[in-house]
Design an enzyme around this catalytic site. Structure first.
Site, short mmCIF file in Angstrom:
data_model
loop_
_atom_site.label_atom_id
_atom_site.label_comp_id
_atom_site.label_asym_id
_atom_site.label_seq_id
_atom_site.Cartn_x
_atom_site.Cartn_y
_atom_site.Cartn_z
N SER A 29 1.67 3.85 3.98
CA SER A 29 2.51 2.75 3.51
C SER A 29 1.79 1.42 3.51
O SER A 29 2.24 0.48 2.87
CB SER A 29 3.75 2.63 4.41
OG SER A 29 4.47 3.82 4.47
N HIS A 32 0.96 6.36 -2.86
CA HIS A 32 2.09 5.96 -2.02
C HIS A 32 3.39 6.26 -2.75
O HIS A 32 3.78 5.56 -3.69
CB HIS A 32 2.00 4.47 -1.67
CG HIS A 32 3.11 4.00 -0.79
ND1 HIS A 32 3.62 2.73 -0.83
CD2 HIS A 32 3.83 4.66 0.17
CE1 HIS A 32 4.59 2.62 0.04
NE2 HIS A 32 4.73 3.77 0.67
N GLU A 64 2.60 4.18 -6.08
CA GLU A 64 1.50 3.22 -6.07
C GLU A 64 0.19 4.00 -5.98
O GLU A 64 0.00 4.80 -5.07
CB GLU A 64 1.61 2.27 -4.88
CG GLU A 64 2.73 1.26 -4.99
CD GLU A 64 2.79 0.32 -3.80
OE1 GLU A 64 3.01 -0.88 -4.01
OE2 GLU A 64 2.62 0.79 -2.65
N ASN A 124 5.53 -2.79 -0.32
CA ASN A 124 5.81 -3.06 1.09
C ASN A 124 5.40 -4.47 1.51
O ASN A 124 5.97 -5.02 2.46
CB ASN A 124 5.13 -2.02 1.98
CG ASN A 124 5.94 -0.74 2.04
OD1 ASN A 124 7.13 -0.74 1.77
ND2 ASN A 124 5.29 0.36 2.37
#
Length: 282
Positions: free
Chosen positions: A119, A140, A152, A190
């Protein structure tokens, strides 16, 4: 290269979701974890996810059985040897990930791509710990993996263009939308999302509103499909804390400090849905 067989390391929430996403699209998947009980829980969660899709009318019983038939489980990393791509989905801890990656890599084919579902951790640092940094990449996925469209694709300093192209096309093949991201702590989503959730925890800790009121405020005021505190419970408070600590240590900016209440809840074992208690009780 042609990718037909996928190895997934980890049978937890992300691991079994990734396994389902690939198996449902016709890929053979080997889901590996260190213990049989973890594999059983992962397979049960995956089966439950398929059953929910059947109830919604978006999946047939025949398709469910075909998906399950493409999945095999194992506790042995040696069984990943014939994978064309291995996706590591273990806990968000750099030392743990490096240990896993190095143990798995030894038995893989020379051209097997290794991806990590981290993450927030540095793809460049993880790649440097392997013997195939050019074939190392970040993929991701987002929770719940079978339903969320985004992946991602994170490029380490060493990642080759061919590797980026291969995994981007693979993401499209399983119905996902890939976005290319340069290596940076927290990447894109994130980097934006986790500080927002962290701020919601500050608001809650200060007693400005209840958890339900904070979540309703963001759902109704910002059109978010789920409130930030409910999302924290879904992600896992331990995962959220790990991301905030990576952001803080990398950027050394106080805006990324983790809320004290977040730290205390993780210490208490109140991790959200997976522990039965977070900002809500499950």
């Amino acid at each position: 290269m042609t990718i037909k067989t996928i190895g997934v390391i980890g049978a937890g929430t992300m691991g079994n979701g990734i396994t389902q996403a690939f198996a449902a699209k016709g890929f053979d998947v080997i889901m590996q974890d260190i213990a049989e009980p973890a594999l059983a829980r992962g397979l049960n969660a995956l089966t439950g996810s398929l059953d929910r899709l059947i109830k919604k009318g978006s999946l047939t019983e025949e398709a469910k059985q075909a998906t399950l038939a493409r999945i095999c489980t194992t506790t042995k990393v040696e069984d990943l040897a014939h994978s064309d791509l291995v996706i590591e989905a273990a806990t968000e801890n750099e030392a743990v990930k490096i240990k896993i990656l190095q143990s798995v890599e030894k038995g893989l084919k020379p051209d097997t791509i290794i991806a990590t579902n981290t993450s927030s951790l540095s793809i460049t640092r993880l790649a440097a710990a392997t013997q195939r940094p050019g074939l190392f990449v970040g993929m991701h996925f987002f929770n719940p993996v079978p339903l969320m469209a985004l992946v991602e694709i994170i490029r380490g300093l060493q990642t080759t263009e061919a590797t980026i192209h291969a995994v981007s096309e693979l993401a499209k093949a399983v119905g996902k939308t890939p976005i290319g991201v340069k290596n940076s702590a927290g990447f894109v989503v994130n980097r934006i999302l986790c500080p927002m959730i962290n701020e919601a925890i500050f608001v809650y800790a200060e007693g400005l509103a209840s958890a339900a009121e904070i979540d309703d405020g963001m759902k109704l005021g910002c059109n978010h499909p789920i409130g930030p505190l409910a999302l924290a419970d879904l992600i896992g408070l331990d995962v959220l804390l790990a991301v905030m600590e990576v952001l803080y240590s990398n950027f050394e900016d106080p805006k990324y400090r983790a809320a004290p209440l977040l730290k205390e809840m993780v210490d208490a074992g109140y991790l959200g849905r997976k522990s039965g208690r977070g900002f809500y009780t499950y």
